[in-house]
Design an enzyme around this catalytic site. Sequence first.
Site, mmCIF file in Angstrom:
data_model
loop_
_atom_site.group_PDB
_atom_site.id
_atom_site.type_symbol
_atom_site.label_atom_id
_atom_site.label_comp_id
_atom_site.label_asym_id
_atom_site.label_seq_id
_atom_site.Cartn_x
_atom_site.Cartn_y
_atom_site.Cartn_z
ATOM 1 N N THR A 101 0.875 -1.177 0.000
ATOM 2 C CA THR A 101 0.000 0.000 0.000
ATOM 3 C C THR A 101 0.907 1.220 0.000
ATOM 4 O OG1 THR A 101 -1.749 -1.140 1.201
ATOM 5 C CG2 THR A 101 -1.784 1.264 1.235
ATOM 6 N N LYS A 176 -7.253 1.281 -2.803
ATOM 7 C CA LYS A 176 -6.834 0.837 -1.476
ATOM 8 C C LYS A 176 -7.061 1.929 -0.432
ATOM 9 C CE LYS A 176 -5.199 -1.834 1.689
ATOM 10 N NZ LYS A 176 -3.847 -2.415 1.734
ATOM 11 N N LYS A 244 0.591 4.723 8.477
ATOM 12 C CA LYS A 244 1.176 5.136 7.189
ATOM 13 C C LYS A 244 0.103 5.250 6.114
ATOM 14 C CE LYS A 244 2.455 1.954 4.572
ATOM 15 N NZ LYS A 244 1.878 1.112 3.498
#
Length: 292
Positions: A101, A176, A244
């Site tokens: 990701t 995502k 993150k």
Amino acid sequence: MLTPENTRIGFIGTGVMGRSMAGHLLKAGYPVIVYNRTRDKATELIENGAAWASSPKEIAERANVVFTIVGYPKDVEEVYLGEDGIVAHAKPHTYVIDMTTSTPTLAEQIYQAAKERELFAVDAPVSGGDVGAKEARLSIMVGGDRDVYDELEPLFKLLGSNIVYQGKAGAGQHTKMCNQIAIATNMIGVCEAMVYAEKAGLNPEKVLTSISFGAAGSWSLSNLAPRMINGNFMPGFYIKHFIKDMKIALAEADAMGMETPGLSLAKSMYDSLAQRGEEDSGTQALYKYWQD
């Protein structure tokens, strides 16, 4: 067509999810070469027949299909665009698939750099955690050229059960972000429900039996709430990596002029947990937010 006879797969990143994913490719009969910064995390794969490479450069030189699933965008950039990275050393017509990701912008940069070197690049982040990886039931969101996706689809089917081509380079990463935004606020609701059940004197397992299959049902409720109840906070997905992801989503939303109050709240709660030393716990450890 990519078959075990004409394909040599390189796999970079054999952590919680990558280890299982590379294992599925091995079991399907594909030759697999693995690299991980910590070699111990690749021991099981090597014992099962995978070859070891000493660097991403060596993977690029030896493989004609390269999968990566690493930690952070800076790791992706180094692995792909660094002096000793994949783009600089892969042979023409190599397929490169980043399943980390990462940022949509970086996915587009890798796509362009790969194209200049006659490489075929797609961004294909995944969702489903450690369980989805082990059971080959990951959701895989793919961005890049459609014909490249079509060529890679049989390999994706060895790793996941919900594989969707989303569009041009970067589209997989944008998808995502949608996934992570939905999870972030859902996880708050799951944790609040479990804490509420306990404070009301209910049996949390019975509560789960009732609410998991109704309108409140979700993957997190079914798969992570039982871990909360049992005090299991081992990572299927690290809090530090989720933070993150939320940073990326917040930055992308801000660039589009979009407010994300739910996402902002979730990140602030996870930041608080990380400051308490929980950054290496699983995302279900948000449950601890309500504990003194």
